[in-house]
Design an enzyme around this catalytic site. Sequence first.
Site, short mmCIF file in Angstrom:
data_model
loop_
_atom_site.label_atom_id
_atom_site.label_comp_id
_atom_site.label_asym_id
_atom_site.label_seq_id
_atom_site.Cartn_x
_atom_site.Cartn_y
_atom_site.Cartn_z
N LYS A 172 0.81 -1.21 0.00
CA LYS A 172 0.00 0.00 0.00
C LYS A 172 0.85 1.27 0.00
CE LYS A 172 -4.07 -2.14 0.58
NZ LYS A 172 -3.77 -3.57 0.75
C1 LIG Z 1 -4.45 -4.70 0.27
C2 LIG Z 1 -3.74 -5.98 0.21
C3 LIG Z 1 -4.07 -6.95 -0.74
C4 LIG Z 1 -5.22 -6.79 -1.70
O1 LIG Z 1 -4.98 -5.77 -2.65
P1 LIG Z 1 -6.20 -5.17 -3.50
O2 LIG Z 1 -5.59 -4.08 -4.29
O3 LIG Z 1 -7.20 -4.69 -2.51
O4 LIG Z 1 -6.74 -6.28 -4.33
C5 LIG Z 1 -3.30 -8.11 -0.79
N1 LIG Z 1 -2.27 -8.30 0.07
C6 LIG Z 1 -1.94 -7.40 1.00
C7 LIG Z 1 -0.82 -7.70 1.92
C8 LIG Z 1 -2.65 -6.20 1.10
O5 LIG Z 1 -2.30 -5.31 2.03
#
Ligand SMILES: *Cc1c(COP(=O)(O)O)cnc(C)c1O
Length: 491
Positions: A107
């Site tokens: 993120k």
């Molecule tokens: C947010 C997240 C996901 C999912 O990603 P999306 O973009 O919501 O599909 C997968 N793995 C981790 C570790 C995340 O933080």
Amino acid sequence: MYESTRGNLSGQRASQAITLGMVPSGGLFVPSTVPTLNWQDLQGLTYRDVAMRVLTPYLPDFSEAVLSKIVNVYADGTFDGPNPVPLVSVGNFGVLELWHGPTAAFKDMALQVLPDLLKVSLKLFNRDEDVLILVATSGDTGKAALEGFKNREGMHIVVFYPEGGVSPVQERQMTTTEGANTHVVAVNGNFDECQTAVKRIFASKALKEQLQEKDLIFSSANSINWGRLLPQIVYYFWAYLQAVEQGKVTPGGKMNVVVPTGNFGNLQAAYYAKRMGLPIGRIICASNKNNVLVDFFATGVYQSQRDFFQTISPSMDILISSNFERFLYEMSGRNGDQIQIWYDANNQGTFTVDPVTLKQCQDTVYAGWADEEETLETISRSYKTYQYVFDPHTAVAMKVYEDYLSATNDQTFTVIASTASPFKFASNVLIGLEGKKQESWGDEWKALDYLSQVTGWKIPIGLQGLDKKPAKPADTSEPEGIMELLQKMFT
Ligand SMILES: *Cc1c(COP(=O)(O)O)cnc(C)c1O
């Protein structure tokens, strides 16, 4: 220009799309045309410069000087090491490590630039109000957003997380955030209930007006915001450039990607990269036991009314996958009226697409899932085979990739998007590696040290000493009480 997925708005500038977060009358902003970019022109550039090239055509109202400053975050040491997003060779596939930012999850790739994108957008959109960012998090977005927005002038951020639905490390990361403009709320419900409650707030005219009186406007740091999704396109180009450089892919040859998926933002970014001209072959969507998308790709029925499972990959515990709307918009031939019908509130997250759209979806994406036992087994087996430690989310992707290989025997070089450091989920990783119960190494904090001992991997800086940092306890709320809580905080 940007338009709504529901055919109810078009001709909006990037700054408007980013400021508003989502279309006020429902729908998500998407670019009206997807620009193309020649990957050869990016060879030899740094990550920062690749980011500049990818972002520029999407942000025509941003000046070069402003954008250049914004992407500097990829070169100023905020991301660990000489390469902010290394493509690591594991077996005969690649792992794209997206977790070298301050919070050890992918993120950060977007949330380290979103606050600046938003700040500039507000100015370009002629808004001089303060902005109130509301974030629903299944764990990782919360901390990454808090880090990005803390102590930003003219910005306030409130993060809502499902109580008991995030890992102890994730919770502690959020409650130890410094910054006078940050708030954390534990909601008595699951992530979907959190997200739905926050979406209701965005739609509330009454609260909007009350905040307007205080010179405050809403925006979103969730991946429904275009400013969140856009920076994620960059790393797929970066992965390809590295794959070519490492001799894994012949120039112009195809590369597959596997994306552990929840809200579909990461996967949608891969899709846009492909649309921009990057030679991506198959996009493989990996889900955990909350496999609503896998069922969709098999049947064309999106059925979000089903049992919700709390799993060891909590950031994928999602049944209402927000960005899937953007995907369906493209797959339906940009049929906004049709999307409006499918996403009508009366359907409560359940709809069936037509056979032509379904075929288009199936031709673009392969979907699979892994349950928890398989996930733990994959962590352990991958470590034995490759001495590589997957976090539970990436392990889901790894397992789905193995299943894809046995089903198709597709030998195309494949990149697994690794979305979190294993230390973020140390206990569960250890359960996979050691096959033992938690008691054998003590609490979650001891688990980090123990995982480091067992594997020789270093604990990421952002996760070191978390247990010793002073924490500000989260507020608590029922999903229905969020509105009142915000009124108390801000009006
Ligand atoms: C947010 C997240 C996901 C999912 O990603 P999306 O973009 O919501 O599909 C997968 N793995 C981790 C570790 C995340 O933080």
